[in-house]
Design a protein around this motif. Structure first.
Motif, PDB file in Angstrom:
ATOM      1  N   SER A 108       0.824  -1.217   0.000  1.00 25.76           N
ATOM      2  CA  SER A 108       0.000   0.000   0.000  1.00 25.76           C
ATOM      3  C   SER A 108       0.852   1.258   0.000  1.00 25.76           C
ATOM      4  O   SER A 108       0.562   2.213  -0.735  1.00 25.76           O
ATOM      5  CB  SER A 108      -0.931   0.014   1.220  1.00 25.76           C
ATOM      6  OG  SER A 108      -1.856  -1.022   1.139  1.00 25.76           O
ATOM      7  N   GLU A 109       1.901   1.276   0.808  1.00 28.55           N
ATOM      8  CA  GLU A 109       2.794   2.440   0.842  1.00 28.55           C
ATOM      9  C   GLU A 109       3.507   2.622  -0.495  1.00 28.55           C
ATOM     10  O   GLU A 109       3.689   3.755  -0.960  1.00 28.55           O
ATOM     11  CB  GLU A 109       3.821   2.294   1.964  1.00 28.55           C
ATOM     12  CG  GLU A 109       3.229   2.418   3.354  1.00 28.55           C
ATOM     13  CD  GLU A 109       4.243   2.115   4.444  1.00 28.55           C
ATOM     14  OE1 GLU A 109       5.436   1.903   4.140  1.00 28.55           O
ATOM     15  OE2 GLU A 109       3.831   2.078   5.624  1.00 28.55           O
ATOM     16  N   ALA A 110       3.922   1.518  -1.106  1.00 23.44           N
ATOM     17  CA  ALA A 110       4.577   1.600  -2.416  1.00 23.44           C
ATOM     18  C   ALA A 110       3.612   2.169  -3.451  1.00 23.44           C
ATOM     19  O   ALA A 110       3.983   3.028  -4.260  1.00 23.44           O
ATOM     20  CB  ALA A 110       5.084   0.225  -2.847  1.00 23.44           C
ATOM     21  N   GLN A 111       2.362   1.708  -3.419  1.00 27.54           N
ATOM     22  CA  GLN A 111       1.364   2.191  -4.372  1.00 27.54           C
ATOM     23  C   GLN A 111       1.102   3.684  -4.189  1.00 27.54           C
ATOM     24  O   GLN A 111       1.000   4.421  -5.169  1.00 27.54           O
ATOM     25  CB  GLN A 111       0.057   1.388  -4.246  1.00 27.54           C
ATOM     26  CG  GLN A 111      -1.015   1.793  -5.225  1.00 27.54           C
ATOM     27  CD  GLN A 111      -0.645   1.565  -6.684  1.00 27.54           C
ATOM     28  OE1 GLN A 111       0.177   0.701  -6.998  1.00 27.54           O
ATOM     29  NE2 GLN A 111      -1.238   2.314  -7.576  1.00 27.54           N
ATOM     30  N   ILE A 112       1.008   4.131  -2.957  1.00 28.53           N
ATOM     31  CA  ILE A 112       0.789   5.562  -2.691  1.00 28.53           C
ATOM     32  C   ILE A 112       1.943   6.381  -3.258  1.00 28.53           C
ATOM     33  O   ILE A 112       1.736   7.431  -3.892  1.00 28.53           O
ATOM     34  CB  ILE A 112       0.604   5.809  -1.180  1.00 28.53           C
ATOM     35  CG1 ILE A 112      -0.746   5.242  -0.729  1.00 28.53           C
ATOM     36  CG2 ILE A 112       0.708   7.292  -0.842  1.00 28.53           C
ATOM     37  CD1 ILE A 112      -0.917   5.170   0.782  1.00 28.53           C
ATOM     38  N   ALA A 113       3.175   5.915  -3.068  1.00 29.91           N
ATOM     39  CA  ALA A 113       4.345   6.623  -3.601  1.00 29.91           C
ATOM     40  C   ALA A 113       4.313   6.651  -5.123  1.00 29.91           C
ATOM     41  O   ALA A 113       4.600   7.688  -5.737  1.00 29.91           O
ATOM     42  CB  ALA A 113       5.624   5.963  -3.105  1.00 29.91           C
ATOM     43  N   LEU A 114       3.958   5.533  -5.748  1.00 26.44           N
ATOM     44  CA  LEU A 114       3.894   5.493  -7.206  1.00 26.44           C
ATOM     45  C   LEU A 114       2.819   6.444  -7.738  1.00 26.44           C
ATOM     46  O   LEU A 114       3.037   7.143  -8.729  1.00 26.44           O
ATOM     47  CB  LEU A 114       3.629   4.069  -7.688  1.00 26.44           C
ATOM     48  CG  LEU A 114       4.787   3.082  -7.514  1.00 26.44           C
ATOM     49  CD1 LEU A 114       4.322   1.655  -7.764  1.00 26.44           C
ATOM     50  CD2 LEU A 114       5.960   3.449  -8.408  1.00 26.44           C
ATOM     51  N   GLU A 115       1.677   6.478  -7.076  1.00 24.45           N
ATOM     52  CA  GLU A 115       0.602   7.368  -7.514  1.00 24.45           C
ATOM     53  C   GLU A 115       0.986   8.834  -7.369  1.00 24.45           C
ATOM     54  O   GLU A 115       0.510   9.684  -8.124  1.00 24.45           O
ATOM     55  CB  GLU A 115      -0.679   7.075  -6.734  1.00 24.45           C
ATOM     56  CG  GLU A 115      -1.325   5.760  -7.119  1.00 24.45           C
ATOM     57  CD  GLU A 115      -2.567   5.435  -6.319  1.00 24.45           C
ATOM     58  OE1 GLU A 115      -3.245   6.369  -5.825  1.00 24.45           O
ATOM     59  OE2 GLU A 115      -2.884   4.241  -6.184  1.00 24.45           O
ATOM     60  N   ALA A 116       1.849   9.137  -6.422  1.00 27.63           N
ATOM     61  CA  ALA A 116       2.276  10.525  -6.202  1.00 27.63           C
ATOM     62  C   ALA A 116       3.340  10.976  -7.201  1.00 27.63           C
ATOM     63  O   ALA A 116       3.614  12.173  -7.315  1.00 27.63           O
ATOM     64  CB  ALA A 116       2.810  10.678  -4.775  1.00 27.63           C
ATOM     65  N   SER A 117       3.918  10.045  -7.924  1.00 28.82           N
ATOM     66  CA  SER A 117       4.954  10.353  -8.909  1.00 28.82           C
ATOM     67  C   SER A 117       4.309  10.540 -10.283  1.00 28.82           C
ATOM     68  O   SER A 117       3.669   9.611 -10.796  1.00 28.82           O
ATOM     69  CB  SER A 117       5.963   9.198  -8.970  1.00 28.82           C
ATOM     70  OG  SER A 117       6.732   9.278 -10.150  1.00 28.82           O
TER      71      SER A 117
END
Length: 152
Positions: A108-117
């Motif tokens: 989930s944290e990885a996905q949030i970071a990817l979505e923010a990029s």
């Protein structure tokens, strides 16, 4: 990341927590489910696409194998990096290909970071892509995530 996007992510996380709680109630554990992290990541990706008015991505075997192998390579090195040859191992018939890589404390944290990029979000919302492969490897408290996108 704007407030509306943060609110959507928070809603998604709350929904995921409810699902996990229900699984615990019926005696299932996350560790007993194979592919749970990849399934969760596919759900997250398709929610992002739906919010952009795009069709869902379909998970396919050749891309999963590629993504899993890349996640394993990253975990072995303890860092993230892109595939040296993105087309290697991808079956015939593709016209476009892309890859997202991340590491974090959870999928989930990885996905949030990817979505923010912006560049990673662009891969997730590229209307040309219709297939995806997902790889998730956990090692020493770090989760390595790979998303391989293809348009066929």
């Amino acid at each position: 990341m704007n407030q509306a996007m943060k609110d959507k992510l928070m809603t998604r996380r709350k929904r995921s927590a409810k699902v996990l709680a229900m699984l615990a109630i019926v005696g299932l554990t996350l560790g007993a489910c194979t592919g749970t992290e990849e399934t969760s990541n596919l759900t997250d990706l398709n929610e992002v696409r739906a919010s952009a008015g795009l069709s869902e991505l379909v998970q396919v075997a050749d891309l999963n194998i590629k993504a899993e192998a890349q996640a394993e390579r990253m975990a072995n090195r303890g860092t993230i990096f892109h595939s040296q040859n993105l087309a290697a191992g991808v079956g015939a018939g593709w016209s476009s290909i892309g890859e997202n890589v991340a590491l974090a404390g959870s999928v989930s944290e990885a996905q949030i970071a990817l979505e923010a990029s912006p560049s990673h979000y662009a891969n997730m919302t590229n209307p040309v892509y219709n297939q995806v492969g997902l790889g998730v490897v956990s090692r020493n408290g770090i989760v390595y995530v790979v998303q391989v996108f293809v348009g066929r």
